[in-house]
Design an enzyme around this catalytic site. Structure first.
Site, PDB file in Angstrom:
ATOM      1  N   ASP A 154       0.820  -1.214   0.000  1.00 16.08           N
ATOM      2  CA  ASP A 154       0.000   0.000   0.000  1.00 16.08           C
ATOM      3  C   ASP A 154       0.857   1.267   0.000  1.00 16.08           C
ATOM      4  O   ASP A 154       1.950   1.281   0.558  1.00 16.08           O
ATOM      5  CB  ASP A 154      -0.923   0.000   1.228  1.00 16.08           C
ATOM      6  CG  ASP A 154      -2.086   0.963   1.051  1.00 16.08           C
ATOM      7  OD1 ASP A 154      -2.425   1.295  -0.105  1.00 16.08           O
ATOM      8  OD2 ASP A 154      -2.661   1.397   2.072  1.00 16.08           O
ATOM      9  N   GLU A 187     -12.086  -5.181  -4.113  1.00 17.65           N
ATOM     10  CA  GLU A 187     -12.649  -3.827  -3.987  1.00 17.65           C
ATOM     11  C   GLU A 187     -11.953  -2.831  -4.927  1.00 17.65           C
ATOM     12  O   GLU A 187     -12.499  -1.767  -5.213  1.00 17.65           O
ATOM     13  CB  GLU A 187     -12.500  -3.319  -2.548  1.00 17.65           C
ATOM     14  CG  GLU A 187     -13.445  -3.969  -1.543  1.00 17.65           C
ATOM     15  CD  GLU A 187     -13.096  -5.426  -1.225  1.00 17.65           C
ATOM     16  OE1 GLU A 187     -11.894  -5.767  -1.232  1.00 17.65           O
ATOM     17  OE2 GLU A 187     -14.025  -6.221  -1.002  1.00 17.65           O
ATOM     18  N   ASN A 188     -10.745  -3.173  -5.393  1.00 25.56           N
ATOM     19  CA  ASN A 188      -9.988  -2.219  -6.212  1.00 25.56           C
ATOM     20  C   ASN A 188     -10.598  -1.967  -7.594  1.00 25.56           C
ATOM     21  O   ASN A 188     -10.213  -1.012  -8.282  1.00 25.56           O
ATOM     22  CB  ASN A 188      -8.512  -2.645  -6.345  1.00 25.56           C
ATOM     23  CG  ASN A 188      -7.701  -2.452  -5.074  1.00 25.56           C
ATOM     24  OD1 ASN A 188      -6.796  -3.224  -4.768  1.00 25.56           O
ATOM     25  ND2 ASN A 188      -8.008  -1.410  -4.319  1.00 25.56           N
ATOM     26  N   TRP A 189     -11.585  -2.802  -7.997  1.00 30.46           N
ATOM     27  CA  TRP A 189     -12.278  -2.536  -9.278  1.00 30.46           C
ATOM     28  C   TRP A 189     -13.045  -1.226  -9.216  1.00 30.46           C
ATOM     29  O   TRP A 189     -13.450  -0.679 -10.253  1.00 30.46           O
ATOM     30  CB  TRP A 189     -13.266  -3.660  -9.618  1.00 30.46           C
ATOM     31  CG  TRP A 189     -12.621  -4.995  -9.836  1.00 30.46           C
ATOM     32  CD1 TRP A 189     -12.628  -6.042  -8.972  1.00 30.46           C
ATOM     33  CD2 TRP A 189     -11.884  -5.437 -10.991  1.00 30.46           C
ATOM     34  NE1 TRP A 189     -11.943  -7.116  -9.512  1.00 30.46           N
ATOM     35  CE2 TRP A 189     -11.479  -6.773 -10.746  1.00 30.46           C
ATOM     36  CE3 TRP A 189     -11.524  -4.848 -12.209  1.00 30.46           C
ATOM     37  CZ2 TRP A 189     -10.732  -7.513 -11.665  1.00 30.46           C
ATOM     38  CZ3 TRP A 189     -10.787  -5.583 -13.127  1.00 30.46           C
ATOM     39  CH2 TRP A 189     -10.404  -6.892 -12.853  1.00 30.46           C
TER      40      TRP A 189
HETATM   41  C1  IPE Z   1      -5.427  -2.735   0.021  1.00 30.17           C
HETATM   42  O1  IPE Z   1      -5.078  -1.437  -0.304  1.00 30.17           O
HETATM   43  C2  IPE Z   1      -5.465  -3.578  -1.207  1.00 30.17           C
HETATM   44  C3  IPE Z   1      -4.161  -3.809  -1.843  1.00 30.17           C
HETATM   45  C4  IPE Z   1      -3.018  -3.345  -1.449  1.00 30.17           C
HETATM   46  C5  IPE Z   1      -4.211  -4.609  -3.014  1.00 30.17           C
HETATM   47  P1  IPE Z   1      -6.195  -0.330  -0.561  1.00 30.17           P
HETATM   48  O2  IPE Z   1      -5.479   0.936  -0.793  1.00 30.17           O
HETATM   49  O3  IPE Z   1      -7.129  -0.772  -1.616  1.00 30.17           O
HETATM   50  O4  IPE Z   1      -6.962  -0.348   0.837  1.00 30.17           O
HETATM   51  P2  IPE Z   1      -7.895   0.737   1.502  1.00 30.17           P
HETATM   52  O5  IPE Z   1      -8.818   1.239   0.427  1.00 30.17           O
HETATM   53  O6  IPE Z   1      -7.014   1.835   2.007  1.00 30.17           O
HETATM   54  O7  IPE Z   1      -8.578   0.019   2.617  1.00 30.17           O
HETATM   55  C1  IPE Z   2      -1.522  -0.010  -3.415  1.00 31.00           C
HETATM   56  O1  IPE Z   2      -1.299   1.332  -3.481  1.00 31.00           O
HETATM   57  C2  IPE Z   2      -1.782  -0.650  -4.753  1.00 31.00           C
HETATM   58  C3  IPE Z   2      -3.163  -1.116  -4.938  1.00 31.00           C
HETATM   59  C4  IPE Z   2      -4.103  -1.124  -4.034  1.00 31.00           C
HETATM   60  C5  IPE Z   2      -3.520  -1.622  -6.262  1.00 31.00           C
HETATM   61  P1  IPE Z   2      -2.494   2.352  -3.548  1.00 31.00           P
HETATM   62  O2  IPE Z   2      -2.839   2.577  -4.986  1.00 31.00           O
HETATM   63  O3  IPE Z   2      -3.616   1.954  -2.672  1.00 31.00           O
HETATM   64  O4  IPE Z   2      -1.803   3.661  -2.987  1.00 31.00           O
HETATM   65  P2  IPE Z   2      -2.439   4.730  -2.021  1.00 31.00           P
HETATM   66  O5  IPE Z   2      -2.923   4.000  -0.799  1.00 31.00           O
HETATM   67  O6  IPE Z   2      -3.562   5.386  -2.772  1.00 31.00           O
HETATM   68  O7  IPE Z   2      -1.314   5.659  -1.725  1.00 31.00           O
HETATM   69 MG    MG Z   3      -4.118   2.325  -0.712  1.00 32.26          MG
END
Ligand code: IPE
Ligand code: IPE
Ligand code: MG
Length: 246
Positions: A25, A72-74
């Protein structure tokens, strides 16, 4: 092999975690701080994964499981999701070369149905290559959610049970239906990026994991940070519900 390396890390020291899990993250914030598009952070984050995987292998860690894309990332903007998927494709291609060179096993956890045929083909290839090797294993969670994994496992169990192929449900028996079947639970869970939550990662498997949080953003995560996390793990008293042993 891993046991030999373990010994090299120092006789009499607290044991290393066998299995480390990391929530990758902070890529987006890393890029934003530099005035770059969020996707630039994902590209650097992929490199960090490569370095940290090698560092884990060199330290005698047996399993590394990373959270790369959640169910959830979708919900993110389409262009960011598209770029992440492209990066994952490129990454898996390169990972296959590295696996063959360094004899690394790799497994993908998650619901693969939603991935593109190209990505699914790469995942199948990593499974095939992994069969030939022993030793360090990297697991990449793609379109992964802890709740989704438990539901998928429950559905498969129910089908087997109805067909008379499964015994009464036990914790051990159910674990065999999870994506992580056959792999010991993570001992240490690391979350860079400053958040202190699980975000639907390995809900079943982290029942007794030691948690380590750091504000360092994933693209800046280095070997020194990994060693701090391992040292913190080694200072913990894992009681598993028992009382402290002196
Ligand atoms: C968790 O990170 C998912 C991955 C690293 C793949 P997110 O950035 O999606 O989590 P939230 O939204 O802060 O909970
Ligand atoms: C983690 O980094 C990668 C994924 C969840 C795909 P983020 O994209 O969540 O980065 P932040 O949390 O927005 O900085
Ligand atoms: Mg994140």
């Amino acid at each position: 092999m891993a046991a030999d390396k373990r010994k090299k890390t120092g006789e009499g020291k607290d044991p290393l975690p066998r299995h480390i899990a990391i929530i990758l993250d902070g890529n987006g914030r890393w890029a934003k701080k530099r005035g770059l598009p969020r996707t630039a952070g994902h590209a650097v984050g992929a490199e960090t994964f490569r370095r940290i995987a090698t560092a884990c292998k060199n330290r005698g860690i047996e399993y590394l499981t990373v959270y790369a894309f959640s169910t959830e990332n979708w919900k993110r903007p389409e262009d960011e999701v598209g770029t992440i998927m492209k990066l994952l494709g490129r990454y898996l291609h390169e990972a296959i070369e590295t696996m063959e060179r360094d004899h690394i096993r790799m497994k993908v956890f998650g619901d693969l149905e939603a991935l593109s045929p190209e990505l699914r083909a790469l995942v199948e290839k990593t499974d095939e290559i992994s069969k030939g090797y022993e030793g360090f294993q990297a697991n990449i969670c793609l379109n992964y959610g802890g709740r989704d994994e438990i539901l998928r496992a429950a559905r498969r169990y129910a089908i087997d049970y109805a067909a008379g192929r499964a015994d009464e449900l036990s914790e051990e028996g159910f674990s065999a239906y999870l994506d992580s079947a056959g792999i010991p639970d993570p001992d240490l869970l690391i979350r860079p990026g400053g958040e202190q939550r699980l975000s639907n990662f390995l809900l079943w498997q982290c029942a007794y994991a030691e948690f380590y949080y750091t504000d360092t953003l994933w693209p800046d995560f280095d070997e020194a940070e990994l060693d701090r996390a391992i040292a913190a793990f080694q200072s913990r008293d894992r009681r598993y519900g028992r009382v402290k042993s002196f």
